[in-house]
Design an enzyme around this catalytic site. Sequence first.
Site, PDB file in Angstrom:
ATOM      1  N   CYS A   1       0.852  -1.185   0.000  1.00 31.47           N
ATOM      2  CA  CYS A   1       0.000   0.000   0.000  1.00 31.47           C
ATOM      3  C   CYS A   1       0.894   1.242   0.000  1.00 31.47           C
ATOM      4  CB  CYS A   1      -0.887  -0.012   1.233  1.00 31.47           C
ATOM      5  SG  CYS A   1      -1.576  -1.635   1.592  1.00 31.47           S
TER       6      CYS A   1
ATOM      7  N   TRP B   1      -4.103  -1.786  -0.874  1.00 25.91           N
ATOM      8  CA  TRP B   1      -4.189  -2.964  -1.738  1.00 25.91           C
ATOM      9  C   TRP B   1      -4.585  -4.114  -0.819  1.00 25.91           C
ATOM     10  CZ3 TRP B   1      -1.787  -7.734  -1.747  1.00 25.91           C
ATOM     11  CH2 TRP B   1      -1.907  -8.488  -2.914  1.00 25.91           C
TER      12      TRP B   1
ATOM     13  N   HIS C   1       1.273 -33.461 -23.579  1.00 25.57           N
ATOM     14  CA  HIS C   1       1.002 -34.188 -22.335  1.00 25.57           C
ATOM     15  C   HIS C   1      -0.189 -33.610 -21.585  1.00 25.57           C
ATOM     16  CE1 HIS C   1       4.493 -36.782 -22.746  1.00 25.57           C
ATOM     17  NE2 HIS C   1       5.101 -35.730 -23.259  1.00 25.57           N
TER      18      HIS C   1
ATOM     19  N   ASN D   1       1.134  -0.578   6.345  1.00 29.19           N
ATOM     20  CA  ASN D   1       1.468  -1.492   5.249  1.00 29.19           C
ATOM     21  C   ASN D   1       1.995  -2.767   5.853  1.00 29.19           C
ATOM     22  OD1 ASN D   1       0.952   0.554   3.507  1.00 29.19           O
ATOM     23  ND2 ASN D   1       3.069   0.831   2.803  1.00 29.19           N
ATOM     24  N   GLY D   2       1.707  -3.902   5.211  1.00 30.73           N
ATOM     25  CA  GLY D   2       2.239  -5.162   5.718  1.00 30.73           C
ATOM     26  C   GLY D   2       1.124  -6.067   6.208  1.00 30.73           C
TER      27      GLY D   2
ATOM     28  N   LYS E   1       2.375  -2.579  -7.660  1.00 33.10           N
ATOM     29  CA  LYS E   1       3.670  -2.545  -8.329  1.00 33.10           C
ATOM     30  C   LYS E   1       4.718  -3.394  -7.617  1.00 33.10           C
ATOM     31  CE  LYS E   1       6.920  -1.429 -11.156  1.00 33.10           C
ATOM     32  NZ  LYS E   1       7.003  -2.234 -12.369  1.00 33.10           N
TER      33      LYS E   1
ATOM     34  N   GLU F   1       7.368 -15.201 -19.573  1.00 24.57           N
ATOM     35  CA  GLU F   1       7.253 -13.769 -19.311  1.00 24.57           C
ATOM     36  C   GLU F   1       6.164 -13.148 -20.194  1.00 24.57           C
ATOM     37  OE1 GLU F   1       7.868 -11.712 -17.227  1.00 24.57           O
ATOM     38  OE2 GLU F   1       7.836  -9.753 -18.180  1.00 24.57           O
TER      39      GLU F   1
ATOM     40  N   LYS G   1       2.753 -11.207 -18.886  1.00 23.69           N
ATOM     41  CA  LYS G   1       2.465  -9.833 -19.306  1.00 23.69           C
ATOM     42  C   LYS G   1       1.031  -9.738 -19.821  1.00 23.69           C
ATOM     43  CE  LYS G   1       5.186  -8.459 -18.264  1.00 23.69           C
ATOM     44  NZ  LYS G   1       5.855  -7.948 -17.124  1.00 23.69           N
TER      45      LYS G   1
ATOM     46  N   ARG H   1       1.011   1.953  -6.086  1.00 27.23           N
ATOM     47  CA  ARG H   1       1.358   0.914  -5.113  1.00 27.23           C
ATOM     48  C   ARG H   1       0.135   0.234  -4.517  1.00 27.23           C
ATOM     49  NH1 ARG H   1       6.249   0.384  -2.969  1.00 27.23           N
ATOM     50  NH2 ARG H   1       5.361  -0.262  -0.988  1.00 27.23           N
TER      51      ARG H   1
ATOM     52  N   GLU I   1      -1.615 -10.260 -16.938  1.00 29.24           N
ATOM     53  CA  GLU I   1      -1.793  -9.257 -15.887  1.00 29.24           C
ATOM     54  C   GLU I   1      -2.436  -7.967 -16.365  1.00 29.24           C
ATOM     55  OE1 GLU I   1       1.937  -8.354 -13.914  1.00 29.24           O
ATOM     56  OE2 GLU I   1       3.030  -8.190 -15.782  1.00 29.24           O
TER      57      GLU I   1
END
Lengths: 608, 608
Positions: free
Chosen positions: B2, B74, B504, B100-101, B603, B481, B485, B27, B488
């Site tokens: 956050c 968040w 498989h 935060n946390g 982020k 990757e 991308k 954030r 998200e």
Amino acid sequence: MCGIVGYIGGQQAYPILIEGLSKLEYRGYDSAGVALLDDSGVEIIKSVGRLQNLEEKVGNEVPAGTMGIGHTRWATHGRPCDENAHPHSDCSGQYVVIHNGIIENYHALREWLTSVGHTFRSETDTEVLAHLVEHYFQGDLKQTVRQVLEKVTGSYGIVVMSERDPDRLICARKDSPLIIGLGDGENFIASDIPALLKYTRDTIILEDGELAEVTRDSVVVEGSDGKQLQKEIYHVKWDAVAAEKEGYDHFMLKEIHEQPKAIRDTLRGRLTEGGLVNLAELNLAEDQIWQLRKIVMVACGTAYHAGLVGKYVFENLLRLPVEVDVASEFRYRDPLLGEDTLVVVISQSGETADTLAAMRLARQKGSPVVAITNVVGSTVSREADRVLYTWAGPEIAVASTKAYTTQLVVLYLLALQLGQTAGIVAEEEIKNMTEALQNIPADVERILEQEESVKDFANHIKDWEHAFFIGRGLDYAVALEGSLKLKEISYIHAEAYAAGELKHGTLALITENIPIIALATQPALYEKMWSNIKEVKARDAYVFGIVTAGDDETEKEVDVIFAIPKTIPILSPILSVIPLQLISYHASVLRGCDVDKPRNLAKSVTVE
Amino acid sequence: MCGIVGYIGGQQAYPILIEGLSKLEYRGYDSAGVALLDDSGVEIIKSVGRLQNLEEKVGNEVPAGTMGIGHTRWATHGRPCDENAHPHSDCSGQYVVIHNGIIENYHALREWLTSVGHTFRSETDTEVLAHLVEHYFQGDLKQTVRQVLEKVTGSYGIVVMSERDPDRLICARKDSPLIIGLGDGENFIASDIPALLKYTRDTIILEDGELAEVTRDSVVVEGSDGKQLQKEIYHVKWDAVAAEKEGYDHFMLKEIHEQPKAIRDTLRGRLTEGGLVNLAELNLAEDQIWQLRKIVMVACGTAYHAGLVGKYVFENLLRLPVEVDVASEFRYRDPLLGEDTLVVVISQSGETADTLAAMRLARQKGSPVVAITNVVGSTVSREADRVLYTWAGPEIAVASTKAYTTQLVVLYLLALQLGQTAGIVAEEEIKNMTEALQNIPADVERILEQEESVKDFANHIKDWEHAFFIGRGLDYAVALEGSLKLKEISYIHAEAYAAGELKHGTLALITENIPIIALATQPALYEKMWSNIKEVKARDAYVFGIVTAGDDETEKEVDVIFAIPKTIPILSPILSVIPLQLISYHASVLRGCDVDKPRNLAKSVTVE
């Protein structure tokens, strides 16, 4: 990955070919075809789709002939359609070929053959073989096939027939299984034993590079140098009935329910009365074990997921670094191998092309190899230094269940045996583990008794095109297997995530009521999992939790709960995967999918 | 994850808090809130959704007060809603907290506080902090906060304010960043530097276990033992303008286009005129390198994918085994570490909680640690033995682009430096690689000039809820990757597969026109990739191929082609990821998604 059948004898060949193909249909089923030869020449009939389509096309006009070849296909080069189905023939229609595997240089061969006047009817790699036979034929079919095979690179199990040199079938193998069945005044060819069981149990197993001429009364096998070989006759002891569904709606459900027995069979004779491990066939001495600096596990698909569990188990018990690699990746990354690296390859069928090639690479680099497989006489079993069988019995459903759990059992036994021989694991710990292992079959039975309780969740998931599996540590390894299972038979796009990674992207996909299967069987990770479950609950996901009996805390966090019996945490994967198998099965049934033969897939992947 | 802002001074606090929060919204942005303190007491205003919602709610009735705290959230514990937004207060409303946390033992604390009469209004873990302050308060806010923090386990960056002990803000950190900005007659608190830049560039960076009392004229920092510390003042050199969009529609697109510069900056000063590597800050001698038996790379999300490329590069150049692990998994599997294992941690923000914890574990076990990070002064950078910075500049978009490519550049440099110092890699090979590396920025520019050509495929993909990425070897690492991308920022369920593994299971999901992105940049694997592309084409998938310029063969197999400039194959990931970034970006825009701030994501992930 396709199925091959050949017949030459005194009976009408067509019903025998169809019967054999029906036993192999699980190996490939996007199209099928047969070619019969009698005095009037070669007749080919092919049809896209299941074998039944071919039979309907034939109807009452059964083709005549006492010799013939048949094939069920799984598409690699060229889509499923009548033209691409096997058998393939040359321009004249006098030479016919069926083929498993991939001809890698077919592009160049096709261009050359076209330039010298050949006309192609299909998009397959196989068809070049028929034209090559036509091109080189000078009266002797066997010699021609040998000449043709010198021109091609790739993998093959092939059978060739021609009206220009009748009364014989020529077959050959490289990296794709082929078996000859011996009869009385008749002989059979097949890619797999089940196709022959109705007719004979005496077989010759072709090795790579071997070629055989099969007539009504004789089988002559030659090595790659053209010299005749004396081949051993292998008597098949399998029971054909074992491969039937036994009252279950599908092979998969039958195989899920066979797991208590399969696990018991796999443990049988491998534990001492004192509770120690006795994996006699391993035959690795203490000093050999102490020389090891690393273990590498190589496999594909479900067997790869078993290897991931193995990594945790081996590192935890032996404190020896373990790498797990997908066989198709391992082969091409120039892996660091040598005498100090034990390579464990895992393949249910023992014919998985990439796994087999990885095993050969490891042996070539001097690494000792232990193979875990379910099929006696399979190529992997024949080529490995040491073989540990999973005694799961034939697995027919494409989605692997009992093979996976018995692979896990063998991996636990292997880790314990290494730890016991080298004195790394204390006897007390070994005895605790073996005692818990012996309780596992009964634990699985108790889980199977709760089958009804997954049906509500299966009913929720059936309406979704997405699902996510989350877990940490061992639970993550099982989550991967659960998501593969759901994906392959229900066509729901399922994906597994290490629960701590969700926040790094995938959380963006979580929406209201989306099904999440959360595994939380590891006490040391409970609190971390609760945080991750809260993350998805905060986005209104619908969470099915798999926990250990007695864990009341996780129950508060999830929407539906499924408790597995309490065992030693490191053994939980054998148990926690069972409800995942059941969810996948019931979701697949509710969605009307073909459970045992999912689209696009085949049972054992014998091409790369 | 956050954002935290605090102000105490002579100005009205509200506009300053809002300005700071607006710079931190990347954030966390599921809800926001502020608390102001003046003579009439504490006033709290909170709103779910973006900061803008809060401003609209406030309208013209701006709360008065020259001190206050603000927060953008968040969600972890409790869904996004007004009640769960910060600041949180106690029963009396006299004590307010932003945090935060994660408070790990909040459940037990909440039960106890409830039993002694406290009433909770939210589902958050944070609210227990406010009630604890109320419970323990005896006149001195600083002493109370110290007492409270002794009761909690978990991670926190917190700021506490109370009308019972006004004219001061108390803040403290453990595993969650917190910074104090120094003004003239005023002071600031923030979780990140950008929130302060408009007001001050002189900062004090709190370390774990430190607590600070911030008044209008003073900042007193104490260690965990309660003793006052002399903290260094860190002068921020960042340019605030650098964090603007500079004419691009989104930060992500701006950052994609900044890659040539970011790569040049990252290479700058690290190559000698003779084409050798000069990573002076690494400071590892030849004998230290020869002592290494293993390299372990640990990271999360995109940085983990950079590590996967690193594995190929390091194993290939150094012939030293490399393990890559997700940080949240690594920590809990009791990894085998020691002096002979070099641990490379990768984190753009340098604050990723799991990566940080993994680094601490590695240091504790005696392994030398090299950290690759983008943020000077970040916790990772301060605690690692050795730091290699990616000079990518601030990355604002949640979806990482330039951080990834510059992480790759640093990994190449690190592998080359180790090989050069230890004499494992020939000078000629190093010179070839550094020459190719110096051409990479221009290569990326050429790719960016082709941006228009991905738009058609983005238009195809936008109508799908599923997509698959396939590749082998290095291409597989890039495929992972690429799929992250797309997932998200467009919310399309994308998944990457080692191309040989498709058969498989996942092949069951391939249907007509489903978008497949196939990477085929590695000449040694071309033929194998063609087989895999044929497998999906045989099921009528729509294939976008990423190839190397001059490869005409792959072009025949795919529906759309994108050619990257020819480079040394091992360097191709830096180039091949660019079209994947562009596809994701344009698909996201076409689907109307919030490109820079995807739902549910933040982020930098500073909780576990």
